[in-house]
Design a protein around this motif. Structure first.
Motif, PDB file in Angstrom:
ATOM      1  N   LEU A   9       2.515  -0.330  15.228  1.00  0.00           N
ATOM      2  CA  LEU A   9       1.981   0.778  16.029  1.00  0.00           C
ATOM      3  C   LEU A   9       2.012   2.097  15.245  1.00  0.00           C
ATOM      4  O   LEU A   9       1.046   2.859  15.279  1.00  0.00           O
ATOM      5  CB  LEU A   9       2.758   0.918  17.340  1.00  0.00           C
ATOM      6  N   LEU A  10       3.102   2.349  14.554  1.00  0.00           N
ATOM      7  CA  LEU A  10       3.198   3.566  13.748  1.00  0.00           C
ATOM      8  C   LEU A  10       2.133   3.539  12.650  1.00  0.00           C
ATOM      9  O   LEU A  10       1.443   4.537  12.418  1.00  0.00           O
ATOM     10  CB  LEU A  10       4.599   3.702  13.138  1.00  0.00           C
ATOM     11  N   SER A  11       1.986   2.407  12.000  1.00  0.00           N
ATOM     12  CA  SER A  11       0.958   2.264  10.973  1.00  0.00           C
ATOM     13  C   SER A  11      -0.429   2.516  11.559  1.00  0.00           C
ATOM     14  O   SER A  11      -1.240   3.253  10.975  1.00  0.00           O
ATOM     15  CB  SER A  11       1.022   0.865  10.358  1.00  0.00           C
ATOM     16  N   GLY A  12      -0.705   1.927  12.707  1.00  0.00           N
ATOM     17  CA  GLY A  12      -2.002   2.118  13.357  1.00  0.00           C
ATOM     18  C   GLY A  12      -2.273   3.567  13.709  1.00  0.00           C
ATOM     19  O   GLY A  12      -3.399   4.061  13.535  1.00  0.00           O
ATOM     20  N   LEU A  13      -1.255   4.267  14.185  1.00  0.00           N
ATOM     21  CA  LEU A  13      -1.401   5.694  14.499  1.00  0.00           C
ATOM     22  C   LEU A  13      -1.784   6.483  13.249  1.00  0.00           C
ATOM     23  O   LEU A  13      -2.714   7.283  13.255  1.00  0.00           O
ATOM     24  CB  LEU A  13      -0.102   6.239  15.098  1.00  0.00           C
ATOM     25  N   LEU A  14      -1.063   6.236  12.174  1.00  0.00           N
ATOM     26  CA  LEU A  14      -1.328   6.953  10.927  1.00  0.00           C
ATOM     27  C   LEU A  14      -2.697   6.608  10.347  1.00  0.00           C
ATOM     28  O   LEU A  14      -3.429   7.499   9.901  1.00  0.00           O
ATOM     29  CB  LEU A  14      -0.228   6.637   9.908  1.00  0.00           C
ATOM     30  N   GLU A  51      -2.207  10.293   5.151  1.00  0.00           N
ATOM     31  CA  GLU A  51      -1.985   9.457   6.336  1.00  0.00           C
ATOM     32  C   GLU A  51      -2.427   8.018   6.093  1.00  0.00           C
ATOM     33  O   GLU A  51      -1.757   7.084   6.530  1.00  0.00           O
ATOM     34  CB  GLU A  51      -2.695  10.050   7.549  1.00  0.00           C
ATOM     35  N   LEU A  52      -3.535   7.833   5.403  1.00  0.00           N
ATOM     36  CA  LEU A  52      -3.992   6.473   5.097  1.00  0.00           C
ATOM     37  C   LEU A  52      -2.995   5.759   4.185  1.00  0.00           C
ATOM     38  O   LEU A  52      -2.654   4.590   4.424  1.00  0.00           O
ATOM     39  CB  LEU A  52      -5.383   6.510   4.450  1.00  0.00           C
ATOM     40  N   ALA A  53      -2.523   6.449   3.160  1.00  0.00           N
ATOM     41  CA  ALA A  53      -1.558   5.837   2.241  1.00  0.00           C
ATOM     42  C   ALA A  53      -0.233   5.533   2.944  1.00  0.00           C
ATOM     43  O   ALA A  53       0.340   4.447   2.769  1.00  0.00           O
ATOM     44  CB  ALA A  53      -1.328   6.765   1.050  1.00  0.00           C
ATOM     45  N   ILE A  54       0.240   6.462   3.739  1.00  0.00           N
ATOM     46  CA  ILE A  54       1.504   6.257   4.455  1.00  0.00           C
ATOM     47  C   ILE A  54       1.346   5.139   5.480  1.00  0.00           C
ATOM     48  O   ILE A  54       2.225   4.277   5.610  1.00  0.00           O
ATOM     49  CB  ILE A  54       1.988   7.565   5.107  1.00  0.00           C
ATOM     50  N   GLY A  55       0.243   5.139   6.212  1.00  0.00           N
ATOM     51  CA  GLY A  55      -0.010   4.079   7.188  1.00  0.00           C
ATOM     52  C   GLY A  55      -0.051   2.710   6.534  1.00  0.00           C
ATOM     53  O   GLY A  55       0.495   1.736   7.061  1.00  0.00           O
ATOM     54  N   ALA A  56      -0.680   2.615   5.362  1.00  0.00           N
ATOM     55  CA  ALA A  56      -0.724   1.337   4.633  1.00  0.00           C
ATOM     56  C   ALA A  56       0.677   0.932   4.184  1.00  0.00           C
ATOM     57  O   ALA A  56       1.044  -0.241   4.270  1.00  0.00           O
ATOM     58  CB  ALA A  56      -1.667   1.454   3.440  1.00  0.00           C
TER      59      ALA A  56
END
Length: 120
Positions: A9-14, A51-56
């Motif tokens: 969920l955190l990944s999806g948010l980011l 955000e994309l890098a952190i989410g990944a």
């Protein structure tokens, strides 16, 4: 909630927020503090990439801890943009003004959530 689900969920948010920075950049441009050098769009794009890098990173178990700690730092770092939005939106309609103000205390649970994901 399971640790894995919380991380997803955190990944999806980011990841969603990162995509939004490119799909609809104008609202993000408006939140960039004037004190930052350069064009607001550059900062919008940089934060979207972050955000994309952190989410990944959060999405993958091997990089989850580092990604979650980066997420906590990122959520802290963007707080001034949220403050700017709350100040700038004082003359917006009440629902928008309320949303901008409500974002401020929401940063705390986001930081805590990221830290919790990083500990698991």
């Amino acid at each position: 909630m399971s640790a894995d689900r919380s991380a997803r969920l955190l990944s999806g948010l980011l990841l969603t927020a990162g995509v939004a920075h490119f799909a609809m950049p104008r609202p993000f441009d408006a939140t960039i503090p004037r004190s930052l050098p350069g064009r607001p769009r550059t900062w919008t794009q940089l934060s979207g990439v972050a955000e994309l890098a952190i989410g990944a990173a959060v999405a993958h178990p091997r990089t989850r801890r580092a990604g979650a700690l980066a997420a906590a730092g990122f959520f802290t770092a963007v707080f001034p943009a949220n403050v700017k939005m709350a100040v700038d939106w004082q003359d917006k309609p009440a629902p928008q003004r309320a949303a901008a103000i409500a974002r401020l205390p929401l940063q705390v649970p986001l930081v805590l959530w990221a830290l919790r994901v990083g500990r698991r």
